[in-house]
Design an enzyme around this catalytic site. Structure first.
Site, PDB file in Angstrom:
ATOM      1  N   SER A   1       7.775   4.064   9.231  1.00 27.46           N
ATOM      2  CA  SER A   1       8.553   5.229   8.839  1.00 27.46           C
ATOM      3  C   SER A   1       7.646   6.463   8.720  1.00 27.46           C
ATOM      4  O   SER A   1       6.928   6.785   9.665  1.00 27.46           O
ATOM      5  CB  SER A   1       9.296   4.943   7.535  1.00 27.46           C
ATOM      6  OG  SER A   1      10.312   5.893   7.301  1.00 27.46           O
TER       7      SER A   1
ATOM      8  N   ARG B   1      18.484   9.331  -3.184  1.00 25.20           N
ATOM      9  CA  ARG B   1      18.086   7.949  -2.896  1.00 25.20           C
ATOM     10  C   ARG B   1      19.275   7.128  -2.404  1.00 25.20           C
ATOM     11  O   ARG B   1      19.131   6.302  -1.495  1.00 25.20           O
ATOM     12  CB  ARG B   1      17.504   7.304  -4.153  1.00 25.20           C
ATOM     13  CG  ARG B   1      17.032   5.870  -3.959  1.00 25.20           C
ATOM     14  CD  ARG B   1      15.942   5.785  -2.897  1.00 25.20           C
ATOM     15  NE  ARG B   1      15.267   4.505  -2.933  1.00 25.20           N
ATOM     16  CZ  ARG B   1      14.266   4.166  -2.135  1.00 25.20           C
ATOM     17  NH1 ARG B   1      13.832   5.034  -1.236  1.00 25.20           N
ATOM     18  NH2 ARG B   1      13.690   2.987  -2.226  1.00 25.20           N
TER      19      ARG B   1
ATOM     20  N   ASP C   1      17.963   0.162  13.705  1.00 25.57           N
ATOM     21  CA  ASP C   1      17.443   1.257  12.880  1.00 25.57           C
ATOM     22  C   ASP C   1      18.272   2.527  13.080  1.00 25.57           C
ATOM     23  O   ASP C   1      18.407   3.022  14.199  1.00 25.57           O
ATOM     24  CB  ASP C   1      15.980   1.517  13.254  1.00 25.57           C
ATOM     25  CG  ASP C   1      15.232   2.379  12.238  1.00 25.57           C
ATOM     26  OD1 ASP C   1      15.891   3.104  11.470  1.00 25.57           O
ATOM     27  OD2 ASP C   1      13.991   2.313  12.227  1.00 25.57           O
TER      28      ASP C   1
ATOM     29  N   HIS D   1      16.491  -0.136   9.286  1.00 27.24           N
ATOM     30  CA  HIS D   1      15.191   0.512   9.105  1.00 27.24           C
ATOM     31  C   HIS D   1      14.321  -0.234   8.094  1.00 27.24           C
ATOM     32  O   HIS D   1      13.105  -0.359   8.283  1.00 27.24           O
ATOM     33  CB  HIS D   1      15.409   1.949   8.653  1.00 27.24           C
ATOM     34  CG  HIS D   1      14.143   2.740   8.504  1.00 27.24           C
ATOM     35  ND1 HIS D   1      13.327   3.044   9.570  1.00 27.24           N
ATOM     36  CD2 HIS D   1      13.555   3.296   7.406  1.00 27.24           C
ATOM     37  CE1 HIS D   1      12.285   3.754   9.148  1.00 27.24           C
ATOM     38  NE2 HIS D   1      12.400   3.921   7.844  1.00 27.24           N
TER      39      HIS D   1
END
Length: 357
Positions: free
Chosen positions: A144, A213, A300, A333
């Protein structure tokens, strides 16, 4: 003969450091953890993701975020290697960042902390390694945002490492991921407790960071995983389960992470371009001399697998010694932090074997 492992948790003090934006931080400190075989010179640098930290390798009492990949007898074997993980510049886990005290004012930087780039992060890591007496790396690895750093390492310091392993990442951030980031950014900025970034010593925009988040967790996972975890487990209470999970993830992050750091890192990813100032991506890749193993995840959402495929193809056209591994996971991901059995062996073989492609 018993294997002697080293485990160090410390800081590197770099003094003044000029960022790409032109501003100079008068004192820069970088937190790091170093774990592995004390007798080897085979050092692997781990670059953490958006909300990561130095603690990639832990123990039963204090697990690390990459324990499934790194450890004695694991895919990255601490009997063979020493692993070092740094909290990057702008961070909130021991490195100089927005919550740090500005030596000029004796107050937290807050809103005055400048923009940092992925290249700033890598330049600071390079300087810190040199301070630690490490002049050569076996490999640089990360996923990432950490993968973005790996790619920069390969281009900026091509002779410094033998191998690099970018995972679930890209030379730029996709426009859709920029859109997700903007929603998370606005959740923080619009929280009244953000106070323009000068909320210290208070808790700051807890609600905004929590929502950011939650948005992130939706992009890091997949629809099949949510269906399996929530809808199939309890069809009568699906909504409550989804809400509980997202709120739990939001609360867990705000208890350990700083909103200003979150914003700086989102900006760093949004603005990153491996080809910037280098004549484009294909020209930038020509600087790479390390062996490359790129790893992609088919499901992803945040870093679509087309980005990893494209990077590998560009490497091949440039004559770079490049290999590619792709796997499928409902974790999307986040699979690089969860399903180690789907890519760990490829990393192990890549590190252990001489180049024979």
């Amino acid at each position: 003969m018993n294997l002697q492992l080293i485990k160090i948790k410390d800081h590197v003090h770099l003094g003044p450091f000029q960022l790409e934006c032109g501003e100079v931080l008068p004192e820069v400190t970088i937190a790091y953890e170093k774990v592995g075989n004390i007798e080897t010179d085979q050092v692997i640098l781990v670059c953490h993701a958006l909300t990561g930290d130095t603690h990639a390798v832990g123990d039963e009492a204090n697990p690390g975020w990459w324990d499934g990949l790194i450890g004695v007898g694991k895919y990255i074997d601490l009997q063979k290697y020493t692993v070092i993980t740094m909290n990057v510049i702008g961070g909130c886990a021991g490195s100089t960042g927005p919550a740090s005290i500005d030596p000029c004012t004796r107050k937290e930087y807050g809103s005055r902390f400048p923009m940092v780039t992925i290249r700033d992060m890598v330049r600071v890591q390079h300087e810190a390694l040199r301070k630690l007496g490490i002049d050569r790396l076996k490999a640089v690895i990360g996923g990432s945002m950490g993968g973005m750093m790996v790619l920069e390492w390969a281009v900026m310091y091509p002779g410094y490492m033998e191998k690099c392993i970018p995972i679930a990442t890209g030379a730029t951030l996709s426009t859709m991921s920029m859109a997700y980031n903007e929603i998370g950014r606005q959740a923080i900025l619009e929280d009244p407790e953000f106070r323009g970034g000068d909320y210290y010593p208070g808790k700051g925009p807890v609600k905004g960071l929590s929502i950011a988040r939650m948005i992130g967790m939706v992009t890091y996972r997949t629809n099949p995983l949510f269906e399996q975890r929530f809808a199939q487990q309890n069809t009568q209470n699906t909504q409550a389960l989804v809400e509980s999970y997202l709120h739990y993830q939001g609360k867990k992050l705000v208890n350990r992470f700083d909103a200003n750091t979150y914003l700086r890192f989102l900006d760093a990813m949004d603005h990153h371009d491996l080809g910037r100032g280098r004549g484009g991506l294909e020209e930038a890749v020509k600087n790479i001399s390390a062996q490359v193993l790129t790893i992609g995840i088919k499901e992803d959402i945040y870093f679509p697998v087309r980005q990893q495929r494209e990077f590998h193809q560009i490497c091949q056209r440039a004559g770079i010694r490049s290999s590619y591994h792709e796997f499928s996971s409902d974790y999307g991901h986040d699979a690089f932090l969860v399903e180690y059995q789907l890519f760990g062996k490829q990393i192990q073989q890549f590190l252990d074997e001489e180049w024979n492609y």
